[in-house]
Structures are given as C-alpha cells and as structure tokens.
Scaffold this active site. Structure first.
Site, PDB file in Angstrom:
ATOM      1  N   GLU A 123       0.816  -1.224   0.000  1.00 57.96           N
ATOM      2  CA  GLU A 123       0.000   0.000   0.000  1.00 57.96           C
ATOM      3  C   GLU A 123       0.849   1.273   0.000  1.00 57.96           C
ATOM      4  O   GLU A 123       0.401   2.335   0.428  1.00 57.96           O
ATOM      5  CB  GLU A 123      -0.994  -0.004   1.163  1.00 57.96           C
ATOM      6  CG  GLU A 123      -2.015  -1.132   1.062  1.00 57.96           C
ATOM      7  CD  GLU A 123      -3.168  -1.004   2.058  1.00 57.96           C
ATOM      8  OE1 GLU A 123      -3.124  -0.102   2.919  1.00 57.96           O
ATOM      9  OE2 GLU A 123      -4.114  -1.816   1.960  1.00 57.96           O
ATOM     10  N   GLU A 218      -5.756  -8.764   0.670  1.00 58.91           N
ATOM     11  CA  GLU A 218      -6.483  -8.419   1.888  1.00 58.91           C
ATOM     12  C   GLU A 218      -7.946  -8.172   1.560  1.00 58.91           C
ATOM     13  O   GLU A 218      -8.262  -7.406   0.647  1.00 58.91           O
ATOM     14  CB  GLU A 218      -5.939  -7.138   2.554  1.00 58.91           C
ATOM     15  CG  GLU A 218      -4.589  -7.259   3.220  1.00 58.91           C
ATOM     16  CD  GLU A 218      -4.183  -5.966   3.918  1.00 58.91           C
ATOM     17  OE1 GLU A 218      -5.094  -5.208   4.349  1.00 58.91           O
ATOM     18  OE2 GLU A 218      -2.974  -5.712   4.021  1.00 58.91           O
TER      19      GLU A 218
END
Length: 286
Positions: A123, A218
């Site tokens: 991220e 995720e």
C-alpha cells in the site's frame, strides 16, 4: 488498508475457474502483548489455520526482517507444511536492505520451497509514500535477487484504487502479479451489497492488469468497531461476508483473508480473539 470510493461503471470480465488457487490468511509477526512471535508461536498459528474446515496452509506475512519474521516463521512453515507469501518492506533504504538480507538469509538456510511468492511493498502507492518508478525498480531488484535460487513470482500489494490509477502503470509492468486489497466495509457498503462491491473492485483491477493474475491480498469484514457509512461491524456480518465472498473466491482467485488475529484495534477483523479462540465458527463453505 482504509479507503473509500465508488465504482461508477465497471466492464464485466469472466473469472477463470481453477482448483489450484491459493487461500490463506494474513498473519502479524507480533503476539497479543506486542512481543515478537517465536518459532513456537508461528507453529501454533499455522496449526490453528490448518485446523479450520478450509484447512488453510498458506499465509501472507508483511515483512521479512521485522521481529525476525522469516528467521522464526520459516522453520514453523516447513514443519507444518505452510507456504508463505513473503512481504518485503520498501520504505527507507536501511529497512529495505535489511528486508532483502533477511529474505536472502532465509533462502540460504532453508531453500525456497516454502515460498509461495514475494510481494515488494504494501500500500505504498495508496499512502503516497513512494512513486511508481522507484517502486518498480525495487521490484526488479528483489526479483533479480531471488531468481538466483528460484523463479518465484514477485509482485506488489496495494489498494485496488491505487492499481486503477494510470500514474502507477510502471508498477503493473514490473509485477508478475498484482496483490489487491479491497474492503467494502471501508467503502461504506451495507453487508447486503458487500459481495457486489468486492467483485467490482476485483474486476476493476483485472481490467488494468494486462492479463497478469490478480491476487486478493487483503479483504474481510470487522467483527467489532464503529459503523462506516452503511457498513456495520459485527460477528454476524463477518460470517455473512465470509459466506458470500470467501466461499466463491476460493474457487476463482488467489485470496488471503484479513486477518488471523488482531488485538485491541478498532475496527477488529480477527477471526481468532485475544485468547486464541475462534470469534465465529461458521467458516466452512457449502
């Protein structure tokens, strides 16, 4: 992990069927008290996942050197027959170098059969902590190192919103696969619409992937925490999301659920509570 946006329109694509998709859980390197997991702690975690009805034998780890993650986790993985999606943290040069050294040391000590794949960064693009060209070069760098021993796939993990941003195309080019994080909860989606929102995000990422595989690295639904728009955190909704999303995804895409256990966080996504007991037990799929 947290992001909110909506898809105005997404072109439909078909998801390939395979019986060989990886299904796993994200697992943190720390214990409830903040201490680093020992090899014994990793063994306990891996055995708990194997004991679930889905017999989980793949895990995603976020880093390689932090908490001596690979030094402690790899022996446990080999002992329990668990494959690791290895994380290499990219930010700050010293940390990045330590991460590469830890991965190299683990391979030299234990071979590479325990490696499922490697992800470089997590991220970073969503947070704006680096630029696409710098990250792409780090992916090439890590691939060059690990390919001395094994031609494992090397990719990157980011939010689906980062992947669909044209400014990040260089990372798609550098990656063997795209690790996608997507949370309908953080998109303020009611549980009844969560599965549609999730699959729309997968499709959007696939549409920019240039034919490369998209792994869901995720996703999950919190068992407790505040409301996020129309999204309500509860064990009942976590079970619904599992049944609606995981059971289908296991047959169609590589996926790593969030999360094995988290502690005093809010919202909390952990499937196991602070005492090590399952928060909900309806994890079997029809």
């Amino acid at each position: 992990m947290r992001f909110t946006t909506t898809l105005a329109a997404v072109a439909a694509v078909s998801l390939p069927f395979s019986s060989a998709f990886n299904k796993g859980f994200n697992v943190a390197a720390t214990n409830i008290d903040g201490s680093c997991k020992t090899t014994g702690d990793w063994t306990t975690a891996f055995n708990k996942l194997k004991a679930l009805p889905q017999k989980i034998t793949s895990v995603r780890l976020y880093a390689s050197s932090d908490c001596n993650t690979l030094a402690n986790a790899v022996p446990a993985a080999i002992k329990t027959g668990t494959k690791i999606l290895v994380g290499v943290w990219t930010e700050d040069q010293t940390h990045y170098t330590n991460e590469k050294n830890a991965l190299e040391a683990a391979i030299k000590a234990h071979g590479s059969d325990w490696i499922l794949a490697v992800t470089v960064g997590s991220e970073d693009l969503y947070r704006g902590d680096t630029d696409a060209n710098t990250l792409a070069n780090q992916i090439y760098d890590v691939r060059g190192m690990v390919h001395q021993w094994n031609n494992v796939q090397v990719g990157h993990v980011d939010t689906w919103t980062a992947w669909v941003d044209p400014a990040n195309a260089a990372v798609i080019t550098a990656s063997d696969f795209l690790g996608m994080d997507g949370y309908p909860y953080f998109q303020n989606t009611a549980i009844k619409d969560a599965a549609t929102t999730f699959w729309d995000s997968v499709t959007a990422t696939q549409n920019v992937a240039g034919g490369k595989k998209v792994w869901v690295t995720e996703t999950g639904w919190p068992v407790s925490g505040p409301k996020s728009g129309a999204a309500v955190a509860s064990s009942a909704n976590a079970v619904k999301y599992w049944n609606q999303v995981a059971c289908k995804a296991f047959k169609q895409i590589d996926i790593f659920w969030y999360v094995y256990q988290d502690y005093s966080e809010s919202p909390s996504f952990g499937i196991f509570d602070n005492t090590g007991n399952a928060i909900y037990d309806k994890v079997a799929c029809p």
